[in-house]
Design a protein around this motif. Sequence first.
Motif, PDB file in Angstrom:
ATOM      1  N   VAL A   1       0.649  -1.326  -0.359  1.00  0.00           N
ATOM      2  CA  VAL A   1       0.132  -0.244   0.138  1.00  0.00           C
ATOM      3  C   VAL A   1       0.717   1.194   0.207  1.00  0.00           C
ATOM      4  CG1 VAL A   1      -1.931   1.524   1.280  1.00  0.00           C
ATOM      5  CG2 VAL A   1      -2.098  -1.266   0.914  1.00  0.00           C
ATOM      6  N   ARG A   2       1.815   1.273   0.795  1.00  0.00           N
ATOM      7  CA  ARG A   2       2.773   2.340   0.716  1.00  0.00           C
ATOM      8  C   ARG A   2       3.280   2.699  -0.663  1.00  0.00           C
ATOM      9  NH1 ARG A   2       4.951   0.804   6.162  1.00  0.00           N
ATOM     10  NH2 ARG A   2       4.185   1.815   7.311  1.00  0.00           N
ATOM     11  N   ARG A   3       3.656   1.728  -1.219  1.00  0.00           N
ATOM     12  CA  ARG A   3       4.183   1.752  -2.685  1.00  0.00           C
ATOM     13  C   ARG A   3       3.770   2.125  -3.336  1.00  0.00           C
ATOM     14  NH1 ARG A   3       6.435  -3.427  -1.420  1.00  0.00           N
ATOM     15  NH2 ARG A   3       4.876  -4.572  -3.602  1.00  0.00           N
ATOM     16  N   HIS A   4       2.610   1.322  -3.483  1.00  0.00           N
ATOM     17  CA  HIS A   4       1.981   2.078  -4.582  1.00  0.00           C
ATOM     18  C   HIS A   4       0.922   2.975  -4.140  1.00  0.00           C
ATOM     19  CE1 HIS A   4       3.215  -0.947  -7.147  1.00  0.00           C
ATOM     20  NE2 HIS A   4       2.668  -1.404  -6.051  1.00  0.00           N
ATOM     21  N   SER A   5       1.003   3.924  -3.328  1.00  0.00           N
ATOM     22  CA  SER A   5       0.431   4.794  -2.041  1.00  0.00           C
ATOM     23  C   SER A   5      -0.036   6.530  -3.994  1.00  0.00           C
ATOM     24  CB  SER A   5       0.581   5.437  -0.633  1.00  0.00           C
ATOM     25  OG  SER A   5      -0.391   7.046  -0.752  1.00  0.00           O
ATOM     26  N   PRO A   6      -1.118   6.548  -4.031  1.00  0.00           N
ATOM     27  CA  PRO A   6      -2.544   6.767  -3.232  1.00  0.00           C
ATOM     28  C   PRO A   6      -3.120   5.478  -3.937  1.00  0.00           C
ATOM     29  CG  PRO A   6      -2.385   8.629  -4.532  1.00  0.00           C
ATOM     30  CD  PRO A   6      -0.511   8.180  -4.423  1.00  0.00           C
ATOM     31  N   ARG A   7      -2.615   4.913  -5.258  1.00  0.00           N
ATOM     32  CA  ARG A   7      -3.172   4.294  -5.479  1.00  0.00           C
ATOM     33  C   ARG A   7      -3.794   2.499  -4.974  1.00  0.00           C
ATOM     34  NH1 ARG A   7      -1.937   1.229 -10.912  1.00  0.00           N
ATOM     35  NH2 ARG A   7      -3.798  -0.008 -10.832  1.00  0.00           N
ATOM     36  N   PHE A   8      -3.365   1.874  -4.167  1.00  0.00           N
ATOM     37  CA  PHE A   8      -3.187   1.271  -3.100  1.00  0.00           C
ATOM     38  C   PHE A   8      -3.497   2.023  -1.803  1.00  0.00           C
ATOM     39  CE2 PHE A   8      -1.386  -3.352  -4.477  1.00  0.00           C
ATOM     40  CZ  PHE A   8      -1.756  -2.634  -6.142  1.00  0.00           C
ATOM     41  N   VAL A   9      -5.492   1.065  -0.769  1.00  0.00           N
ATOM     42  CA  VAL A   9      -5.308   2.114   0.229  1.00  0.00           C
ATOM     43  C   VAL A   9      -5.989   0.918   1.039  1.00  0.00           C
ATOM     44  CG1 VAL A   9      -7.756   1.963  -1.478  1.00  0.00           C
ATOM     45  CG2 VAL A   9      -7.383   3.429   1.235  1.00  0.00           C
ATOM     46  N   LEU A  10      -5.290   0.570   2.272  1.00  0.00           N
ATOM     47  CA  LEU A  10      -5.847  -0.406   3.199  1.00  0.00           C
ATOM     48  C   LEU A  10      -7.266  -0.328   3.939  1.00  0.00           C
ATOM     49  CD1 LEU A  10      -4.543  -3.170   4.733  1.00  0.00           C
ATOM     50  CD2 LEU A  10      -3.990  -1.220   6.317  1.00  0.00           C
ATOM     51  N   MET A  11      -7.885  -1.533   4.041  1.00  0.00           N
ATOM     52  CA  MET A  11      -8.937  -1.511   4.572  1.00  0.00           C
ATOM     53  C   MET A  11      -8.626  -2.761   5.470  1.00  0.00           C
ATOM     54  SD  MET A  11     -11.484  -0.435   2.797  1.00  0.00           S
ATOM     55  CE  MET A  11     -10.412   0.791   2.516  1.00  0.00           C
ATOM     56  N   ASP A  12      -8.580  -2.473   6.538  1.00  0.00           N
ATOM     57  CA  ASP A  12      -7.841  -2.965   8.160  1.00  0.00           C
ATOM     58  C   ASP A  12      -8.959  -4.320   8.026  1.00  0.00           C
ATOM     59  OD1 ASP A  12      -6.143  -4.237   9.900  1.00  0.00           O
ATOM     60  OD2 ASP A  12      -5.502  -2.368  10.332  1.00  0.00           O
ATOM     61  N   TRP A  13      -9.110  -5.201   8.199  1.00  0.00           N
ATOM     62  CA  TRP A  13      -9.812  -6.123   8.562  1.00  0.00           C
ATOM     63  C   TRP A  13     -10.015  -6.388  10.135  1.00  0.00           C
ATOM     64  CZ3 TRP A  13     -10.937 -10.625   4.319  1.00  0.00           C
ATOM     65  CH2 TRP A  13     -11.706  -9.890   3.172  1.00  0.00           C
ATOM     66  N   GLU A  14      -8.747  -6.545  10.416  1.00  0.00           N
ATOM     67  CA  GLU A  14      -8.110  -6.983  11.659  1.00  0.00           C
ATOM     68  C   GLU A  14      -8.680  -5.381  12.690  1.00  0.00           C
ATOM     69  OE1 GLU A  14      -3.987  -8.522  12.380  1.00  0.00           O
ATOM     70  OE2 GLU A  14      -6.145  -9.266  12.366  1.00  0.00           O
ATOM     71  N   ARG A  15      -8.389  -4.033  11.872  1.00  0.00           N
ATOM     72  CA  ARG A  15      -9.358  -3.265  12.859  1.00  0.00           C
ATOM     73  C   ARG A  15     -10.772  -3.711  13.279  1.00  0.00           C
ATOM     74  NH1 ARG A  15      -6.840   1.496  14.418  1.00  0.00           N
ATOM     75  NH2 ARG A  15      -5.521   1.646  12.146  1.00  0.00           N
ATOM     76  N   TYR A  16     -11.242  -4.597  12.228  1.00  0.00           N
ATOM     77  CA  TYR A  16     -13.159  -4.429  12.345  1.00  0.00           C
ATOM     78  C   TYR A  16     -13.431  -5.264  13.701  1.00  0.00           C
ATOM     79  CZ  TYR A  16     -12.908  -2.406   6.924  1.00  0.00           C
ATOM     80  OH  TYR A  16     -12.319  -1.598   6.419  1.00  0.00           O
TER      81      TYR A  16
END
Lengths: 582, 81
Positions: free
Chosen positions: A163-178
């Motif tokens: 996600v960092r490498r491809h930001s802002p095209r990649f974005v993280l949905m943090d399932w662990e946080r949900y």
Amino acid sequence: MTEGFDRIVAAVAGMEEAARSFSDECRIVFLRNITIEGIDTLLTRNLYAERIRPIVQFGGYGTMVQDVLAADGAAGSDADLIVLALSVDELDASYGSPGWTSHAASAQLEGLFELLASRTRATIAVHSFIGPLWSEQGLIVAAEDRDLTSQTAALNRLVVEAVRRHSPRFVLMDWERYLRRLGAESALDPRGHYLWRAPFKRAFLEVWAQQLARVVCALRGRAKKVLVLDCDNTLWGGVIGEDGLDGIQLDRHQYPGRAFFDFQTTIRQLAARGVLIALCSKNNEAEALDVIDHHPACQLRRADLAAWRINWNDKASNLSALAAELNLGLDSFVFVDDSALECELIRQLLPQVTVMQVPRKLHELPPLLLRDGLFDTLSVTGEDSRRTRLYQDQRQREQLRSAVHSIEDYLRSLETVARIHRADNGEVPRIAQLTQKTNQFNLTTRRYSEQDIRAFIADEDVEVFSLTARDRFDSLGLVGVLVVFIEGTEARVDSFLLSCRALGRRLELAMIARCLAKLREQRGIEISRAEYLPTARNAQVADFWPSVGFSVTGTADGGTRYMRLIDGHAGGTPTFVTIEDD
Amino acid sequence: MTTPAIEGRFFRILSSLLQVPLEQLGHDTSRKSCQAWDSLKHMHLVLALEEEFGIEFDDAEIADLNSAAALLDAVSRKVSA
């Protein structure tokens, strides 16, 4: 009790007709190896509320790569958003066998990420993986991270890196946080996993859908830009106009102070992301800003504010004025107030503004602004974090004109108290020190020793006055000295000086007015003479004597001499300095 | 016992999830006779009925509840249990 899923399906179906007129649409493709159906309905409902029409497609089970590569595949070349939904045990059938490592799954993921980055132009929503609820190692901490929890964590680091490498095209949905937020009981559906390969309960899908909707909103420029906050019972507990600086609640060691303290923390976090912070409060401006400038526990400072309207006008007018000043549409505004009345007023008069009322349960206040992701963007630039500063510079230029008025308010808010009296022997060292050190506000710059001052105090024909000041925050100490020689019914000012720490508060006016009045009352003095002796450092007081009613009588020894009658109107005491006599 | 109230709620859910008008649904509606009733719809139907009536189907019986009559019967039994 949550709304039945059948009712949501019916509600979405009922809106399809109206949605055809929405000008924004978004093509969304889910690439997955598990069953997540239902997410489309929930996401559609969220996006309809934003007047965005989604067109949702699902890829086949486990056919992510084919779906991207196939010319007529689900991902196609025209998807705006591609959402991944992957289970590790579907990626790698040996998941969970003793000694399992995530290498194979990592390699698959890396390949898929690169494929998505190079073959599509879509924004890619990836996700973290959820580790096992129970440890297969029991109490043992496995050597070399050879346990499922550690291996899952390694996969998640890889995801975050991508996600960092491809930001802002990649974005993280943090399932662990949900999962952390909901708890496994509410989030995961073991029966669904075994019956339908559908591992998530609806509560989980709803959180995910909400986040995906924020991504689409960010892509469509719907992220909010301005946060407008009320002050009393929003930024702090209590009412500054009634409770005062010491009475309002902002102490992080107490209830409810801590809730407001933490709320301010989130406000500053948003400011750091480039959200413009503004205040809109019915208050005396000086009193509210006094908290911002001087309350020890107030984290939000003037440097964090892009603009404010603190006055007694209606808030709808104030919000419109803020929009004009910041040159941003009201549809990018979020307004937070504790008053149901004010909230309702804005909802009715300015429906474009997103209105949030301070929750009655104050423990719900700190996450209020983060919870709904209203301000979420896909990236933060250097420009974003400088934005507040740019607006401030502009405002300062524009406000220069009314500066005199606001300085008065500011000085009043300091609640300065001046104690003016005949100097006593205990004050001699400080008085001598001031005559020796003070350069700027010093009319004659005569330097005296402690012995000199002591002799003056003992002399019937010399009056030494001292000025000690304090304000609501602190004591300033002994900051002013006036030495007067008595000659019959006349007084001659030998020395007058003010410490630089007391400048800018008009204390000099209070000092002169008070001392002349004392000379007249107690010693029958009718005429006062004074002089100004210029030095390299005291130009700022060149016109001081005329400003307090003295007239020029001539020049001598390089200086200017003045005189004034001491009548009933000693005059000039500023109303915002309280005089204490003894 | 299947009551009119249960039946009303049951068919309302069946109609909105299958997206088939109420008047086209009956006790004899089944996965075989109704094209819209695919396996995903079946999953949503099971979850929605459990939610609506506060019941839980047994893992093993879910695959066999393939008609409106069978589903309604299972719901009624669990509601009155």
